[in-house]
Design a protein around this motif. Structure first.
Motif, PDB file in Angstrom:
ATOM      1  N   ARG A 135     178.769 102.765  40.584  1.00 23.18           N
ATOM      2  CA  ARG A 135     178.943 102.232  39.023  1.00 23.18           C
ATOM      3  C   ARG A 135     177.564 101.678  38.614  1.00 23.18           C
ATOM      4  NH1 ARG A 135     184.823  99.211  39.835  1.00 23.18           N
ATOM      5  NH2 ARG A 135     185.895 101.079  40.059  1.00 23.18           N
ATOM      6  N   PRO A 136     176.817 101.183  39.448  1.00 25.06           N
ATOM      7  CA  PRO A 136     175.413 100.563  38.776  1.00 25.06           C
ATOM      8  C   PRO A 136     174.756 101.764  38.272  1.00 25.06           C
ATOM      9  CG  PRO A 136     175.952  99.251  40.867  1.00 25.06           C
ATOM     10  CD  PRO A 136     176.804 100.456  40.669  1.00 25.06           C
ATOM     11  N   LYS A 137     174.335 102.699  38.984  1.00 27.38           N
ATOM     12  CA  LYS A 137     173.710 103.870  38.783  1.00 27.38           C
ATOM     13  C   LYS A 137     174.272 104.647  37.430  1.00 27.38           C
ATOM     14  CE  LYS A 137     170.688 105.175  42.560  1.00 27.38           C
ATOM     15  NZ  LYS A 137     170.383 106.197  43.525  1.00 27.38           N
ATOM     16  N   ILE A 138     175.699 104.814  37.332  1.00 26.60           N
ATOM     17  CA  ILE A 138     176.286 105.516  36.639  1.00 26.60           C
ATOM     18  C   ILE A 138     176.076 104.652  35.223  1.00 26.60           C
ATOM     19  CG2 ILE A 138     178.360 106.520  35.369  1.00 26.60           C
ATOM     20  CD1 ILE A 138     176.770 108.209  37.622  1.00 26.60           C
ATOM     21  N   PHE A 139     176.348 103.226  35.072  1.00 19.30           N
ATOM     22  CA  PHE A 139     176.219 102.630  33.905  1.00 19.30           C
ATOM     23  C   PHE A 139     174.754 102.521  33.610  1.00 19.30           C
ATOM     24  CE2 PHE A 139     180.516 101.222  34.683  1.00 19.30           C
ATOM     25  CZ  PHE A 139     180.850 100.902  33.421  1.00 19.30           C
ATOM     26  N   GLY A 140     173.845 102.413  34.517  1.00 21.28           N
ATOM     27  CA  GLY A 140     172.347 102.486  34.107  1.00 21.28           C
ATOM     28  C   GLY A 140     172.154 104.071  33.399  1.00 21.28           C
ATOM     29  N   PHE A 141     172.567 105.120  33.972  1.00 21.45           N
ATOM     30  CA  PHE A 141     172.363 106.473  33.584  1.00 21.45           C
ATOM     31  C   PHE A 141     173.016 106.467  32.091  1.00 21.45           C
ATOM     32  CE2 PHE A 141     173.877 111.135  33.412  1.00 21.45           C
ATOM     33  CZ  PHE A 141     172.549 111.528  32.965  1.00 21.45           C
ATOM     34  N   ASN A 142     174.171 105.846  31.833  1.00 24.56           N
ATOM     35  CA  ASN A 142     174.685 106.041  30.402  1.00 24.56           C
ATOM     36  C   ASN A 142     174.033 105.261  29.419  1.00 24.56           C
ATOM     37  OD1 ASN A 142     176.966 106.283  28.702  1.00 24.56           O
ATOM     38  ND2 ASN A 142     177.321 104.218  28.964  1.00 24.56           N
ATOM     39  N   PHE A 143     173.325 103.993  29.984  1.00 22.47           N
ATOM     40  CA  PHE A 143     172.646 103.397  28.994  1.00 22.47           C
ATOM     41  C   PHE A 143     171.258 104.087  28.579  1.00 22.47           C
ATOM     42  CE2 PHE A 143     169.427  99.975  28.397  1.00 22.47           C
ATOM     43  CZ  PHE A 143     169.861  99.476  27.348  1.00 22.47           C
ATOM     44  N   MET A 144     170.905 104.767  29.392  1.00 20.11           N
ATOM     45  CA  MET A 144     169.661 105.562  29.267  1.00 20.11           C
ATOM     46  C   MET A 144     169.879 106.579  28.456  1.00 20.11           C
ATOM     47  SD  MET A 144     167.101 107.514  32.155  1.00 20.11           S
ATOM     48  CE  MET A 144     168.559 108.278  32.879  1.00 20.11           C
ATOM     49  N   LEU A 145     171.189 107.400  28.574  1.00 26.26           N
ATOM     50  CA  LEU A 145     171.501 108.410  27.655  1.00 26.26           C
ATOM     51  C   LEU A 145     171.673 107.923  26.263  1.00 26.26           C
ATOM     52  CD1 LEU A 145     173.642 110.824  29.807  1.00 26.26           C
ATOM     53  CD2 LEU A 145     171.345 111.062  29.140  1.00 26.26           C
ATOM     54  N   TYR A 281     168.135  94.146  45.473  1.00 22.94           N
ATOM     55  CA  TYR A 281     168.515  92.829  45.261  1.00 22.94           C
ATOM     56  C   TYR A 281     169.978  92.735  44.745  1.00 22.94           C
ATOM     57  CZ  TYR A 281     163.232  92.379  44.734  1.00 22.94           C
ATOM     58  OH  TYR A 281     161.897  92.335  45.187  1.00 22.94           O
ATOM     59  N   SER A 282     170.592  91.472  45.043  1.00 21.01           N
ATOM     60  CA  SER A 282     171.838  91.315  44.647  1.00 21.01           C
ATOM     61  C   SER A 282     171.956  91.330  42.898  1.00 21.01           C
ATOM     62  CB  SER A 282     172.426  90.043  45.098  1.00 21.01           C
ATOM     63  OG  SER A 282     171.826  88.976  44.267  1.00 21.01           O
ATOM     64  N   LYS A 283     173.277  91.582  42.597  1.00 23.21           N
ATOM     65  CA  LYS A 283     173.449  91.442  40.988  1.00 23.21           C
ATOM     66  C   LYS A 283     173.131  90.266  40.548  1.00 23.21           C
ATOM     67  CE  LYS A 283     177.087  95.385  41.235  1.00 23.21           C
ATOM     68  NZ  LYS A 283     177.087  95.486  42.523  1.00 23.21           N
ATOM     69  N   PHE A 323     160.931  93.824  26.770  1.00 23.42           N
ATOM     70  CA  PHE A 323     162.087  93.462  26.549  1.00 23.42           C
ATOM     71  C   PHE A 323     163.187  94.794  27.246  1.00 23.42           C
ATOM     72  CE2 PHE A 323     166.041  93.700  23.815  1.00 23.42           C
ATOM     73  CZ  PHE A 323     166.469  92.151  24.270  1.00 23.42           C
ATOM     74  N   ALA A 324     162.381  96.003  27.150  1.00 28.50           N
ATOM     75  CA  ALA A 324     163.310  97.160  27.681  1.00 28.50           C
ATOM     76  C   ALA A 324     163.601  96.943  28.990  1.00 28.50           C
ATOM     77  CB  ALA A 324     162.519  98.462  27.368  1.00 28.50           C
ATOM     78  N   PHE A 325     162.689  96.659  29.910  1.00 29.81           N
ATOM     79  CA  PHE A 325     162.842  96.405  31.362  1.00 29.81           C
ATOM     80  C   PHE A 325     164.161  95.238  31.782  1.00 29.81           C
ATOM     81  CE2 PHE A 325     158.597  98.477  31.793  1.00 29.81           C
ATOM     82  CZ  PHE A 325     158.958  99.099  32.729  1.00 29.81           C
ATOM     83  N   GLY A 326     164.177  94.190  30.760  1.00 32.78           N
ATOM     84  CA  GLY A 326     165.159  93.501  30.767  1.00 32.78           C
ATOM     85  C   GLY A 326     166.568  94.171  30.346  1.00 32.78           C
ATOM     86  N   GLU A 327     166.520  94.847  29.270  1.00 29.41           N
ATOM     87  CA  GLU A 327     167.520  95.831  29.143  1.00 29.41           C
ATOM     88  C   GLU A 327     168.167  96.586  30.224  1.00 29.41           C
ATOM     89  OE1 GLU A 327     167.980  97.239  24.543  1.00 29.41           O
ATOM     90  OE2 GLU A 327     165.835  97.018  25.270  1.00 29.41           O
ATOM     91  N   MET A 328     167.048  97.137  30.869  1.00 31.97           N
ATOM     92  CA  MET A 328     167.514  98.229  32.110  1.00 31.97           C
ATOM     93  C   MET A 328     167.974  97.623  33.233  1.00 31.97           C
ATOM     94  SD  MET A 328     164.264 100.940  31.824  1.00 31.97           S
ATOM     95  CE  MET A 328     162.981  99.857  31.143  1.00 31.97           C
ATOM     96  N   VAL A 329     167.773  96.339  33.119  1.00 33.40           N
ATOM     97  CA  VAL A 329     168.365  95.375  34.372  1.00 33.40           C
ATOM     98  C   VAL A 329     169.854  95.070  33.777  1.00 33.40           C
ATOM     99  CG1 VAL A 329     168.436  93.222  35.846  1.00 33.40           C
ATOM    100  CG2 VAL A 329     166.068  94.456  35.271  1.00 33.40           C
ATOM    101  N   GLN A 330     169.971  94.678  32.629  1.00 32.31           N
ATOM    102  CA  GLN A 330     171.128  94.225  32.176  1.00 32.31           C
ATOM    103  C   GLN A 330     172.123  95.279  31.910  1.00 32.31           C
ATOM    104  OE1 GLN A 330     174.397  94.441  29.392  1.00 32.31           O
ATOM    105  NE2 GLN A 330     172.413  95.052  28.800  1.00 32.31           N
ATOM    106  N   ALA A 331     171.851  96.271  31.583  1.00 35.14           N
ATOM    107  CA  ALA A 331     172.944  97.412  31.510  1.00 35.14           C
ATOM    108  C   ALA A 331     173.859  98.020  32.557  1.00 35.14           C
ATOM    109  CB  ALA A 331     172.260  98.847  30.921  1.00 35.14           C
ATOM    110  N   PRO A 332     173.021  98.163  33.902  1.00 37.68           N
ATOM    111  CA  PRO A 332     173.793  98.299  34.922  1.00 37.68           C
ATOM    112  C   PRO A 332     174.347  97.123  35.830  1.00 37.68           C
ATOM    113  CG  PRO A 332     171.782  98.365  35.870  1.00 37.68           C
ATOM    114  CD  PRO A 332     171.707  98.110  34.321  1.00 37.68           C
ATOM    115  N   THR A 333     174.055  95.835  35.187  1.00 31.12           N
ATOM    116  CA  THR A 333     174.652  94.703  35.969  1.00 31.12           C
ATOM    117  C   THR A 333     175.732  93.992  35.384  1.00 31.12           C
ATOM    118  OG1 THR A 333     172.141  94.407  36.670  1.00 31.12           O
ATOM    119  CG2 THR A 333     173.695  92.512  36.863  1.00 31.12           C
TER     120      THR A 333
END
Length: 406
Positions: A135-145, A281-283, A323-333
């Motif tokens: 799920r973390p990777k898929i939610f991250g991928f979805n955010f990227m798309l 790292y942990s969520k 800010f984008a790096f924070g978003e990239m952490v937030q989206a799959p977490t």
């Protein structure tokens, strides 16, 4: 291949869903930043009305989220999503024909109600069709798309829109409406128990309520901390950076496309790298890092007034890169943690609660920004935003203690 490590994890259902979201995001990217321009320049409405209309839309989202979440649990996410996409398409199309204030209010009402039907539903389906470990990777991928779609939409709108040409704006809204119908066709093709109403197992409750949700204390901490975090992140950046850049730094409006373009491109390029780092790292550690990263992004905003014009524009670009790096952490977490903490029978309500992070921050962020920038307190505004990013951390720490204890 940039996407290969994600695409191998997709199954037929999740593949359809993320493609549909990306295509739909193209329409959102075309219209997202141009509504106020359209209403003012093409329809003759005041900027005051436009600003109030956006705040009204956020309030509608807040009111609609609770019943929509319950409806997802009651009849299943696919049915709610189908109704939401049809309504959203019609409302987006109606914006192209708007002539009165009442018509504009009506269109924004249905757009925001529809969004509260679609977002929790697609999150529930994506969670159900994806193994927990992926799920973390898929939610991250979805955010990227999603960001890829938004970026493509912004590019298309810049090619379509002609200053003073009503038809060019109408075409933009027609395309937006069409993307909802394309997504609708994809949703119709989804099959299986994952997209329908959840049937409880013998040992599970037969029905749920928001009271059940509120008894999950870690989830409540996550929801409230997210609202605070988003208020000093998304809510203020979307409302404040354009005004700060053009009125306080006196940058050309063309800079806005560059500044926010840096954000979108960064997410598309660096999301795979961030996902690999997050695996170590942990969520809960990831949650705490979001506020710290976003606070750092405000440092670049804070120094920008003391730089030459070109350098100040570059500083704002750097702020959006960070800010984008924070978003990239937030989206799959945050979405993944929320669904992990939620029992299946109230997952619709859980994702509706999480959607409040966007709608509530969409009211609070612009309100704080408008009051402070309107009072010519730009420096104080940046300081408040910087400090505000840290306010969510104690709640995330409390959430971690409760979740690990349970």
């Amino acid at each position: 291949m940039l996407f290969k490590e994600f695409t191998v994890l997709l199954n037929p259902q999740s593949r359809k869903l993320v493609i549909g979201m990306c295509l739909n995001a193209i329409g959102g990217g075309m219209t997202l930043s141009l509504l106020l321009v359209y209403l003012h320049d093409m329809r003759g409405f005041t900027n005051t009305f436009g600003g109030l209309l956006l705040s009204y839309g956020a309030i509608v989202s807040i009111v609609a989220s609770t019943p929509m979440g319950a409806l997802v649990d009651r009849i299943g996410p696919k049915k709610v999503m189908i109704a939401g996409l049809i309504c959203n398409s019609a409302a987006a199309f109606s914006l192209s024909l708007v002539e009165t204030h009442f018509h504009a209010i009506l269109a924004l009402t249905f757009i925001n109600i529809s969004a509260q039907a679609v977002w929790p539903s697609q999150s529930v389906i994506l969670t159900r069709v994806t193994p927990e470990v992926d799920r973390p990777k898929i939610f991250g991928f979805n955010f990227m798309l999603l960001n890829l779609g938004l970026g493509m939409g912004g590019l298309l709108s810049s090619l379509i829109i002609q200053k003073g040409d009503l038809l060019s704006f109408q075409i933009m809204y027609w395309v937006d409406a069409a993307t909802f119908l394309i997504y609708l066709l994809i949703v119709f093709s989804l099959r299986g128990e994952h997209v329908n109403k959840y049937i409880p197992k013998e040992h599970e409750p037969k029905q749920g309520s928001y009271r059940d949700l509120m008894q999950i204390k870690p989830l409540m901490y996550l929801g409230f901390a997210g609202i605070i975090l988003f208020t000093f992140g998304y809510g203020t950046i979307q409302a404040g950076i354009p005004v700060f850049a053009t009125q306080f730094l006196e940058l050309s409006p063309k800079w806005l496309g560059i500044i926010f373009g840096v954000n979108t491109i960064s997410i598309v390029l660096f999301q795979p790298l961030v996902m690999r780092i997050l695996e170590k790292y942990s969520k809960y550690t990831a949650l705490i890092s979001i506020g710290i990263i976003w606070a750092l992004s405000w440092v670049f905003v804070g120094v920008s007034p003391y730089l030459p014009v070109l350098a100040s524009g570059i500083a704002l670009c750097m702020s959006q890169l960070v800010f984008a790096f924070g978003e990239m952490v937030q989206a799959p977490t945050i979405p993944v943690l929320a669904n992990e903490l939620s029992p299946e029978h109230i997952r619709g309500r859980t994702n509706a609660l999480m959607s409040l992070q966007w709608s509530v921050s969409g009211v609070l962020g612009p309100a704080i920004t408008g009051l402070m920038l309107g009072a010519d307190l730009a420096t104080a505004w940046v300081v408040v935003m910087f400090l505000g990013c840290f306010l969510s951390i104690p709640l995330f720490l409390a959430m971690k203690r409760l979740a690990l204890k349970g």
